[in-house]
Design a protein around this motif. Structure first.
Motif, mmCIF file in Angstrom:
data_model
loop_
_atom_site.group_PDB
_atom_site.id
_atom_site.type_symbol
_atom_site.label_atom_id
_atom_site.label_comp_id
_atom_site.label_asym_id
_atom_site.label_seq_id
_atom_site.Cartn_x
_atom_site.Cartn_y
_atom_site.Cartn_z
ATOM 1 N N UNK A 1 0.814 -1.211 0.000
ATOM 2 C CA UNK A 1 0.000 0.000 0.000
ATOM 3 C C UNK A 1 0.848 1.262 0.000
ATOM 4 N N UNK A 2 1.913 1.269 0.782
ATOM 5 C CA UNK A 2 2.812 2.421 0.816
ATOM 6 C C UNK A 2 3.492 2.640 -0.534
ATOM 7 N N UNK A 3 3.960 1.565 -1.150
ATOM 8 C CA UNK A 3 4.620 1.677 -2.452
ATOM 9 C C UNK A 3 3.644 2.172 -3.518
ATOM 10 N N UNK A 4 2.403 1.700 -3.458
ATOM 11 C CA UNK A 4 1.388 2.136 -4.426
ATOM 12 C C UNK A 4 1.121 3.622 -4.282
ATOM 13 N N UNK A 5 1.008 4.093 -3.047
ATOM 14 C CA UNK A 5 0.766 5.515 -2.819
ATOM 15 C C UNK A 5 1.937 6.362 -3.312
ATOM 16 N N UNK A 6 3.145 5.910 -3.023
ATOM 17 C CA UNK A 6 4.334 6.660 -3.451
ATOM 18 C C UNK A 6 4.472 6.713 -4.961
ATOM 19 N N UNK A 7 3.948 5.715 -5.652
ATOM 20 C CA UNK A 7 4.070 5.636 -7.110
ATOM 21 C C UNK A 7 2.894 6.280 -7.845
ATOM 22 N N UNK A 8 1.912 6.764 -7.107
ATOM 23 C CA UNK A 8 0.773 7.411 -7.748
ATOM 24 C C UNK A 8 -0.268 6.462 -8.306
ATOM 25 N N UNK A 9 -0.269 5.211 -7.848
ATOM 26 C CA UNK A 9 -1.290 4.248 -8.270
ATOM 27 C C UNK A 9 -2.661 4.768 -7.825
ATOM 28 N N UNK A 10 -3.664 4.694 -8.694
ATOM 29 C CA UNK A 10 -4.961 5.266 -8.343
ATOM 30 C C UNK A 10 -5.986 4.243 -7.851
ATOM 31 N N UNK A 11 -5.666 2.948 -7.957
ATOM 32 C CA UNK A 11 -6.585 1.930 -7.449
ATOM 33 C C UNK A 11 -5.815 0.648 -7.177
ATOM 34 N N UNK A 12 -6.126 0.008 -6.051
ATOM 35 C CA UNK A 12 -5.664 -1.346 -5.764
ATOM 36 C C UNK A 12 -6.890 -2.253 -5.799
ATOM 37 N N UNK A 13 -6.774 -3.395 -6.468
ATOM 38 C CA UNK A 13 -7.846 -4.389 -6.513
ATOM 39 C C UNK A 13 -7.356 -5.613 -5.755
ATOM 40 N N UNK A 14 -8.163 -6.075 -4.796
ATOM 41 C CA UNK A 14 -7.738 -7.173 -3.925
ATOM 42 C C UNK A 14 -8.806 -8.262 -3.882
ATOM 43 N N UNK A 15 -8.367 -9.513 -4.010
ATOM 44 C CA UNK A 15 -9.254 -10.658 -3.883
ATOM 45 C C UNK A 15 -9.175 -11.186 -2.464
ATOM 46 N N UNK A 16 -10.239 -10.937 -1.686
ATOM 47 C CA UNK A 16 -10.279 -11.350 -0.295
ATOM 48 C C UNK A 16 -11.219 -12.520 -0.071
ATOM 49 N N UNK A 17 -11.683 -12.670 1.172
ATOM 50 C CA UNK A 17 -12.517 -13.814 1.521
ATOM 51 C C UNK A 17 -13.845 -13.409 2.129
ATOM 52 N N UNK A 18 -14.896 -14.136 1.766
ATOM 53 C CA UNK A 18 -16.217 -13.923 2.349
ATOM 54 C C UNK A 18 -16.235 -14.314 3.824
ATOM 55 N N UNK A 19 -17.263 -13.850 4.512
ATOM 56 C CA UNK A 19 -17.424 -14.182 5.921
ATOM 57 C C UNK A 19 -18.069 -13.031 6.653
#
Length: 299
Positions: A89-107
């Protein structure tokens, strides 16, 4: 044109997602720890989520980063996954990434989640901690050739004359075909309406684990096999039972089995408004996985 970085590009989900994103007109960087050995589509780049110093170059110029990494085969997976998510997350913010997509788990948050599912929730939070909007897709069992959950199911059905199941097999779940997972992941990439949101994704059926095994047996053998419940209630007994019958790594099996006490079904179908289309039923997902198994065996 959107530039997308896919972590775990050689894995079960990533290897299928990269060509789908390319087909949709995106440019794709396939992040791997061994780019020289990568022979898939997209542009191979070096990166290791457990070494944040390697992520800056991989993320330079990237619009969307897809995070598909977890460490279920490690006894210390919660700490490792938390550290990796925070650094990513820190690296994405520093690089100017505008969206992270994550595959998580139901529950459900209303019940005590397993360590595996708690870790998935923590990863969601830590990926967003540095300020990049995260789109989370929460899924239950993903059905497809090469996936660990499918391999456990396939080997159980293949190796047992009857469906011998522990008592956690009465828990409900909503398995989803890998094709639908990929369709949903690709469908939220660089879609502003998806930024900062959590979506639940599932297949066409809500089933108990026993019903899943019975349906898989019907597809594989052409008949329903007997189901015998046995008192393997503890994760320790269950993990060694799974290892004995299927050969799946005991640590991975234990971490998955602990989660089988949690009901994991879709309660909010909002994703289908954003990414329309009817998901496959469980039987259809099993048939697709078997067809892919046969194709792989014939290569």
């Amino acid at each position: 044109m959107t530039s997308v970085l896919v972590t775990g590009a050689t894995g079960f989900v990533g290897a299928r997602l990269v060509p789908e994103l390319l087909d949709r007109g995106h440019t794709v960087r396939a992040m791997t720890r061994r780019p020289d050995d990568y022979d898939g589509p997209g542009d191979a780049v070096f990166g290791d989520v457990h070494d944040p110093g390697t992520l800056g170059e991989a993320m330079t110029g990237v619009d969307v980063a897809v995070y598909l990494v977890h460490s279920l085969d490690d006894d210390d997976f919660e700490r490792k996954d938390a550290d990796a998510a925070r650094g990513f997350g820190l690296a994405a913010a520093a690089s100017g990434v505008r969206q992270i997509v994550y595959l998580g788990g139901l529950g459900s948050e209303d019940e005590e989640l397993s360590a595996h599912l708690r870790s998935r929730r923590e990863v969601e939070r830590l990926l967003a901690e540095a300020g990049v909007p995260v789109t989370v897709l929460r899924a239950a069992i993903v059905v497809g050739s090469g996936g660990i959950s499918w391999e456990m199911t396939r080997r159980l059905v293949k190796n047992l004359p009857a469906m011998v199941v522990p008592r956690w097999a009465s828990t409900r779940t909503q398995p989803i075909a890998i094709a639908d997972v990929v369709r949903y992941l690709a469908g939220v990439v660089d879609v502003p309406e998806a930024f900062g949101r959590v979506f639940e994704i599932g297949g066409g059926d809500q089933l108990t684990y026993a019903e899943m095994l019975a349906q898989a047996g019907s597809v594989m053998h052409g008949r329903r096999l007997p189901i015998i419940h046995v008192p393997l209630g503890t994760p320790i007994l269950s993990q060694y039972w799974i290892k004995l019958v299927t050969g799946v790594d005991a640590t991975t099996a234990a971490n998955l089995i602990e989660s089988m006490g949690n009901e994991v079904v879709v309660t909010d179908p909002a994703i289908r408004e954003l990414v329309p289309g009817e998901p496959l039923t469980y039987a259809e997902a099993v048939e697709a996985a078997l067809a892919e198994d046969r194709e792989s065996a014939g290569r």
